[in-house]
Design a protein around this motif. Structure first.
Motif, PDB file in Angstrom:
ATOM      1  N   LYS A 246      31.190 -88.077 -47.816  1.00  0.00           N
ATOM      2  CA  LYS A 246      31.997 -88.079 -49.026  1.00  0.00           C
ATOM      3  C   LYS A 246      33.287 -87.323 -48.743  1.00  0.00           C
ATOM      4  CE  LYS A 246      31.744 -87.394 -54.030  1.00  0.00           C
ATOM      5  NZ  LYS A 246      30.890 -86.979 -55.160  1.00  0.00           N
ATOM      6  N   GLU A 247      34.402 -88.010 -48.935  1.00  0.00           N
ATOM      7  CA  GLU A 247      35.716 -87.435 -48.653  1.00  0.00           C
ATOM      8  C   GLU A 247      35.757 -86.863 -47.236  1.00  0.00           C
ATOM      9  OE1 GLU A 247      36.424 -84.640 -51.755  1.00  0.00           O
ATOM     10  OE2 GLU A 247      36.697 -86.177 -53.289  1.00  0.00           O
ATOM     11  N   LYS A 248      35.217 -87.650 -46.295  1.00  0.00           N
ATOM     12  CA  LYS A 248      35.190 -87.353 -44.853  1.00  0.00           C
ATOM     13  C   LYS A 248      34.298 -86.161 -44.488  1.00  0.00           C
ATOM     14  CE  LYS A 248      39.761 -89.311 -43.934  1.00  0.00           C
ATOM     15  NZ  LYS A 248      41.086 -89.110 -43.309  1.00  0.00           N
ATOM     16  N   GLU A 249      33.565 -85.615 -45.454  1.00  0.00           N
ATOM     17  CA  GLU A 249      32.680 -84.487 -45.183  1.00  0.00           C
ATOM     18  C   GLU A 249      31.239 -84.964 -45.144  1.00  0.00           C
ATOM     19  OE1 GLU A 249      31.261 -81.556 -43.845  1.00  0.00           O
ATOM     20  OE2 GLU A 249      33.348 -81.092 -44.363  1.00  0.00           O
ATOM     21  N   THR A 250      30.480 -84.487 -44.156  1.00  0.00           N
ATOM     22  CA  THR A 250      29.090 -84.928 -44.002  1.00  0.00           C
ATOM     23  C   THR A 250      28.100 -83.778 -44.158  1.00  0.00           C
ATOM     24  OG1 THR A 250      29.075 -84.544 -41.597  1.00  0.00           O
ATOM     25  CG2 THR A 250      29.848 -86.705 -42.375  1.00  0.00           C
ATOM     26  N   ARG A 251      28.564 -82.548 -44.160  1.00  0.00           N
ATOM     27  CA  ARG A 251      27.650 -81.409 -44.063  1.00  0.00           C
ATOM     28  C   ARG A 251      27.327 -80.798 -45.426  1.00  0.00           C
ATOM     29  NH1 ARG A 251      30.229 -78.025 -38.936  1.00  0.00           N
ATOM     30  NH2 ARG A 251      29.847 -79.628 -37.340  1.00  0.00           N
ATOM     31  N   PHE A 252      26.063 -80.367 -45.557  1.00  0.00           N
ATOM     32  CA  PHE A 252      25.616 -79.520 -46.668  1.00  0.00           C
ATOM     33  C   PHE A 252      25.276 -78.151 -46.082  1.00  0.00           C
ATOM     34  CE2 PHE A 252      24.676 -83.742 -48.238  1.00  0.00           C
ATOM     35  CZ  PHE A 252      24.960 -83.680 -49.602  1.00  0.00           C
ATOM     36  N   PRO A 415      48.803-101.667 -23.230  1.00  0.00           N
ATOM     37  CA  PRO A 415      47.910-100.745 -23.924  1.00  0.00           C
ATOM     38  C   PRO A 415      46.459-101.219 -23.887  1.00  0.00           C
ATOM     39  CG  PRO A 415      49.121-102.066 -25.501  1.00  0.00           C
ATOM     40  CD  PRO A 415      49.696-102.381 -24.157  1.00  0.00           C
ATOM     41  N   ALA A 416      45.555-100.269 -23.996  1.00  0.00           N
ATOM     42  CA  ALA A 416      44.152-100.620 -24.235  1.00  0.00           C
ATOM     43  C   ALA A 416      43.996-100.885 -25.725  1.00  0.00           C
ATOM     44  CB  ALA A 416      43.236 -99.479 -23.801  1.00  0.00           C
ATOM     45  N   VAL A 417      43.154-101.851 -26.063  1.00  0.00           N
ATOM     46  CA  VAL A 417      42.953-102.202 -27.475  1.00  0.00           C
ATOM     47  C   VAL A 417      41.482-101.989 -27.827  1.00  0.00           C
ATOM     48  CG1 VAL A 417      43.160-103.980 -29.246  1.00  0.00           C
ATOM     49  CG2 VAL A 417      44.809-103.904 -27.355  1.00  0.00           C
ATOM     50  N   PHE A 418      41.244-101.187 -28.846  1.00  0.00           N
ATOM     51  CA  PHE A 418      39.892-100.908 -29.323  1.00  0.00           C
ATOM     52  C   PHE A 418      39.724-101.477 -30.736  1.00  0.00           C
ATOM     53  CE2 PHE A 418      40.485 -97.635 -26.145  1.00  0.00           C
ATOM     54  CZ  PHE A 418      39.244 -97.545 -25.532  1.00  0.00           C
ATOM     55  N   ALA A 419      38.549-101.998 -31.010  1.00  0.00           N
ATOM     56  CA  ALA A 419      38.183-102.395 -32.368  1.00  0.00           C
ATOM     57  C   ALA A 419      37.355-101.268 -32.976  1.00  0.00           C
ATOM     58  CB  ALA A 419      37.378-103.684 -32.345  1.00  0.00           C
ATOM     59  N   HIS A 420      37.878-100.644 -34.009  1.00  0.00           N
ATOM     60  CA  HIS A 420      37.167 -99.586 -34.720  1.00  0.00           C
ATOM     61  C   HIS A 420      36.543-100.211 -35.971  1.00  0.00           C
ATOM     62  CE1 HIS A 420      38.775 -96.039 -32.486  1.00  0.00           C
ATOM     63  NE2 HIS A 420      39.695 -96.944 -32.159  1.00  0.00           N
ATOM     64  N   SER A 421      35.226-100.155 -36.056  1.00  0.00           N
ATOM     65  CA  SER A 421      34.512-100.794 -37.163  1.00  0.00           C
ATOM     66  C   SER A 421      33.781 -99.759 -37.999  1.00  0.00           C
ATOM     67  CB  SER A 421      33.489-101.807 -36.620  1.00  0.00           C
ATOM     68  OG  SER A 421      34.133-102.750 -35.786  1.00  0.00           O
ATOM     69  N   SER A 422      33.616-100.061 -39.270  1.00  0.00           N
ATOM     70  CA  SER A 422      32.846 -99.167 -40.134  1.00  0.00           C
ATOM     71  C   SER A 422      32.155 -99.980 -41.219  1.00  0.00           C
ATOM     72  CB  SER A 422      33.759 -98.108 -40.773  1.00  0.00           C
ATOM     73  OG  SER A 422      34.705 -98.712 -41.625  1.00  0.00           O
ATOM     74  N   ILE A 423      30.975 -99.502 -41.607  1.00  0.00           N
ATOM     75  CA  ILE A 423      30.218-100.094 -42.715  1.00  0.00           C
ATOM     76  C   ILE A 423      29.945 -98.987 -43.717  1.00  0.00           C
ATOM     77  CG2 ILE A 423      28.097-101.264 -43.413  1.00  0.00           C
ATOM     78  CD1 ILE A 423      27.798-102.194 -40.493  1.00  0.00           C
ATOM     79  N   GLN A 424      30.335 -99.197 -44.963  1.00  0.00           N
ATOM     80  CA  GLN A 424      29.957 -98.264 -46.020  1.00  0.00           C
ATOM     81  C   GLN A 424      28.820 -98.887 -46.805  1.00  0.00           C
ATOM     82  OE1 GLN A 424      33.009 -96.709 -48.666  1.00  0.00           O
ATOM     83  NE2 GLN A 424      31.487 -96.377 -50.289  1.00  0.00           N
ATOM     84  N   THR A 425      27.692 -98.172 -46.797  1.00  0.00           N
ATOM     85  CA  THR A 425      26.508 -98.640 -47.512  1.00  0.00           C
ATOM     86  C   THR A 425      26.181 -97.618 -48.594  1.00  0.00           C
ATOM     87  OG1 THR A 425      25.714 -99.527 -45.397  1.00  0.00           O
ATOM     88  CG2 THR A 425      24.132 -99.448 -47.228  1.00  0.00           C
ATOM     89  N   PRO A 429      25.200 -94.049 -56.317  1.00  0.00           N
ATOM     90  CA  PRO A 429      26.578 -93.549 -56.224  1.00  0.00           C
ATOM     91  C   PRO A 429      26.876 -92.854 -54.894  1.00  0.00           C
ATOM     92  CG  PRO A 429      25.261 -91.997 -57.463  1.00  0.00           C
ATOM     93  CD  PRO A 429      24.334 -93.134 -57.108  1.00  0.00           C
ATOM     94  N   HIS A 430      25.898 -92.856 -53.977  1.00  0.00           N
ATOM     95  CA  HIS A 430      26.034 -92.044 -52.766  1.00  0.00           C
ATOM     96  C   HIS A 430      26.460 -92.906 -51.571  1.00  0.00           C
ATOM     97  CE1 HIS A 430      24.230 -88.974 -55.176  1.00  0.00           C
ATOM     98  NE2 HIS A 430      23.074 -89.636 -55.277  1.00  0.00           N
ATOM     99  N   PRO A 431      27.633 -92.647 -50.972  1.00  0.00           N
ATOM    100  CA  PRO A 431      28.127 -93.456 -49.854  1.00  0.00           C
ATOM    101  C   PRO A 431      27.589 -92.968 -48.498  1.00  0.00           C
ATOM    102  CG  PRO A 431      29.820 -91.906 -50.543  1.00  0.00           C
ATOM    103  CD  PRO A 431      28.646 -91.684 -51.450  1.00  0.00           C
ATOM    104  N   PHE A 432      27.172 -93.922 -47.679  1.00  0.00           N
ATOM    105  CA  PHE A 432      26.737 -93.634 -46.308  1.00  0.00           C
ATOM    106  C   PHE A 432      27.625 -94.441 -45.364  1.00  0.00           C
ATOM    107  CE2 PHE A 432      23.281 -92.181 -48.774  1.00  0.00           C
ATOM    108  CZ  PHE A 432      22.550 -91.284 -48.010  1.00  0.00           C
ATOM    109  N   LEU A 433      28.059 -93.802 -44.272  1.00  0.00           N
ATOM    110  CA  LEU A 433      29.020 -94.440 -43.374  1.00  0.00           C
ATOM    111  C   LEU A 433      28.407 -94.664 -41.992  1.00  0.00           C
ATOM    112  CD1 LEU A 433      32.019 -95.361 -43.482  1.00  0.00           C
ATOM    113  CD2 LEU A 433      32.604 -93.181 -42.385  1.00  0.00           C
TER     114      LEU A 433
END
Length: 710
Positions: A246-252, A415-425, A429-433
């Motif tokens: 959440k808002e780039k933070e993962t830690r509790f 240049p080297a080309v990378f594909a950066h992928s992400s899935i938000q599940t 109301p709780h987002p997991f990345l």
């Protein structure tokens, strides 16, 4: 006839190589030719031949260190021949005084110290003959011949001489006075300080302050446990993990909150709300300046910055690479025009056959590499058109040459080309990345990296699909303190000290002068700090000593601990070197500054109270090396030595050295010695001649060892 004065013997030989010549003992004679109609005599210095006379030789009363004699401000600075260089000065002086010599060519390194070395020798010889300056950044025959045909008037580089002279006077004033003041005052305040000398310098002291500051951050760090919530999703036949983000933070930092989230999400319905793929281009790295080369070699080969400079200097003097003491990562168009020829020649060397022959682009119009505005006196370190026989280079020389050669080749690929992928599940109301990365186009990377890390591939899922959070678990971790600097990281920190400063104006000054110290001097600063027992290298990282903490506490909140002094100083020196400011004004300001530093030290010392922090037990201390021969308790790594873990409880004083005749004794060998009575063969002990031997017990009870030879 002309006399050519080089900075060192190997440089002199490279300057003579393009011409017919013969070596005559302490000099080289160049035969008459188109460049030298009457021939030439070529002599060389051996680095600096002169030093400023020390205080006690200016005035015998200053031999004894007393606060009452400070500050020491000479009316004029005098020089004397360094005792070990007397014969070399005599040889150079004979060449300069030769009646047949009508002109002197100053041919020191193309920098302010090279200017000072040669011009000072000429001046101290008492000879007044016309002079011109050779300025060359590559010692290949072609570059040398061209430089001799384009000699500069000595007036063009005279400001560099004044810059170097002003720097040496000012450093003497600050170093001599501050070192005596702080040594005397600290000794008076510190019980058991003995006769420790606390040397102070405008570059070395703020550099040491960086090391001590980092160590204090480590010592004051309080480790905290944290928790992350990770869910395993089943969706469309795919199984994958996602981390609560959440808002780039993962830690509790409160386990109860993390546990509550885990329970709320366990077994619940999950929906894919966002699938994103973004292609990112990574361009080839820049060419190397000295500091980036030192940082790279320290990380990859564990070379000290000093060693990297020495190796690169040797390659330069053999004409295989360009001048190493440069702070630029760019070249001029003139140098870039030679790249096709250099690449063609590199393609005939076995390690580079494939890559140098199959480059995909030119860098001539790429400002990341070719930009005259980013080049001052010297351009980036690149290979020259003279190719080495790689087998003739030492192993370490091959490593550094390889880094420089590959940096040039890599720049000529896309240049080297990378594909950066992400899935938000989302689970309610709780987002997991979930994130992944895949290399699409290798570009320049195979030139520098033999193998790539495995791609992190994501499952083929689509937005809006629904599945289940089959398992949700807590993953516990602990916060970690900042790491100590490696020597390479410290070189980089010195260079980049102006970035991120709260004082923006000062930050700009430091950026304009490339931070603390110069490219050519930073490695010497680190070596001096080690020699002065201010810092040591522990497990390839820089650790300050107790002595360092005392000095930095003493100079706290003064100019001596701040990069400001050296930043302002270098800014003014560069103005002198460009002929924009007078050297005598700078020297007078330095005299006043020396007075103020002594006054401030005396005043501040009234409030000094030194406490040296106890270093935290390193992680390896808890790992037993082996049983103590005296009491049977575990022997552990104590930092500077191996020692019995029961010292605090039973006062068992067994210790085992960690270094012998210049060779570190590894934990593996210490274990073998404790368990089997002898180590493996250790190569490279430094006696009268290097030798290889095992260590065996001489007296097991007190930890003394002796050599067992093959």
């Amino acid at each position: 006839m002309q006399a050519i004065i080089a900075e060192k013997a190997s440089q002199a030989q490279a300057l003579a190589d393009p011409f017919r010549h013969v070596k005559k003992g302490s000099h080289i004679e160049i035969a008459p030719c188109e460049t030298f109609r009457d021939g030439a005599l070529l002599a060389w210095c051996s680095g600096h031949l002169f030093e400023i006379v020390p205080p006690h030789e200016m005035d015998p009363k200053l031999k004894r260190w007393q606060l009452e004699t400070l500050p020491m401000i000479p009316e004029t600075f005098k020089y004397k021949v360094i005792p070990s260089k007397t014969s070399r000065f005599k040889a150079v002086k004979e060449i300069i005084k030769n009646p047949a010599v009508t002109e002197i060519i100053a041919a020191g390194d193309p920098a302010r110290e090279g200017e000072l070395i040669v011009q000072l020798v000429v001046r101290m010889s008492g000879i007044n003959k016309p002079m011109r300056r050779l300025w060359v950044s590559s010692l290949t025959p072609k570059a040398v011949e061209q430089a001799f045909l384009n000699l500069r008037p000595i007036e063009d580089t005279m400001p560099l001489y004044h810059e170097a002279m002003a720097r040496s006077y000012a450093d003497w004033l600050i170093g001599m006075n501050a070192s005596r003041a702080y040594t005397l005052l600290i000794q008076s305040k510190t019980k058991g300080a003995g006769r420790d000398v606390y040397a102070v310098g405008r570059v070395q002291t703020p550099t040491l302050a960086l090391v001590v500051k980092r160590e204090k951050e480590i010592l004051e760090f309080v480790q905290k446990p944290y928790y992350e919530v990770v869910a395993t999703f089943q969706l469309d036949g795919a199984t994958y993990d996602g981390k609560y983000t959440k808002e780039k933070e993962t830690r509790f930092f409160e386990k109860e909150k993390a546990e509550a989230l885990r329970e709320e999400c366990q077994g619940k319905e999950a929906e894919v709300v966002k699938v994103k793929t973004e292609n990112k281009q990574v361009p080839p790295p820049s060419f190397h300046s000295l500091s980036t080369l030192q940082a790279f070699a320290n990380k990859r080969f564990h070379f000290s910055p000093k060693k990297t400079l020495e190796i690169t200097q040797a390659l330069y003097e053999k004409s295989y690479v360009t001048y190493p003491r440069t702070d630029s990562n760019h070249v001029n168009p003139e140098e870039a025009a030679a790249f096709p020829e250099i690449l063609a020649k590199l393609s005939r060397l076995a390690p580079y056959e494939k890559w140098a022959a199959e480059t995909t682009r030119s860098v001539m119009t790429d400002k990341r590499y070719v930009d005259s505005k980013k080049v001052s006196d010297h351009y980036a370190i690149i290979p020259t058109e003279k190719m080495p026989s790689l087998h003739s280079l030492s192993g370490d020389e091959q490593k550094i040459y390889d880094v420089i050669a590959r940096s040039l080749i890599a720049a000529h690929y896309g240049p080297a080309v990378f594909a950066h992928s992400s899935i938000q599940t989302d689970i309610g109301p709780h987002p997991f990345l979930t994130t992944g990365k895949r290399l699409l186009q290798p570009g320049w990377r195979p030139v520098l990296f033999e193998s790539e890390k495995e791609d992190v591939l994501l499952p083929n899922v689509t937005e809006g699909r629904v599945g289940t959070a089959e398992e949700v678990k807590l993953v516990e971790g602990k916060t970690v303190p900042p790491s100590r600097y490696t020597e390479g990281e410290l070189i980089t920190a010195m260079k980049n000290v102006g970035y991120g400063m709260e004082d923006k104006e000062l930050g700009q000054v430091l950026k304009s002068v490339s931070g603390l110290g110069e490219e050519s001097t930073r490695s010497n600063i680190l070596e001096r700090l080690k020699q002065l027992d201010y810092m040591t290298i522990e497990q390839k990282r820089v650790a300050p000593t107790a002595k360092a903490f005392i000095l930095i506490d003493a100079v706290e909140n003064t100019l001596l601990a701040s990069p400001e002094l050296t930043g302002r100083w270098e800014q003014r020196l560069k103005e002198i070197g460009r002929g924009e400011a007078p050297a005598n004004v700078f020297i007078e300001q330095s005299k006043r500054l020396a007075e103020k530093i002594v006054q401030d030290a005396v005043q501040h010392s009234e409030r000094w109270s030194f406490t040296v922090p106890v270093k935290k037990q390193a992680a390896q201390d808890s790992q037993p090396i082996g049983p103590c021969p005296k009491c049977g308790n575990p022997v552990v790594d104590k930092g500077k030595f191996y020692g019995c873990s029961a010292y605090q409880s039973s006062k068992c004083d067994f210790t085992l050295t960690k270094k012998m005749l210049g060779k570190p004794i590894s934990a593996t060998n210490a274990k073998k010695l404790l368990s089997q009575g002898k180590t493996n063969i250790i190569k490279g002990f430094k006696g009268k001649k290097p030798f290889d031997a095992r260590l065996v017990w001489k007296n097991q009870k007190d930890g003394t060892v002796q050599f067992e030879f093959k």
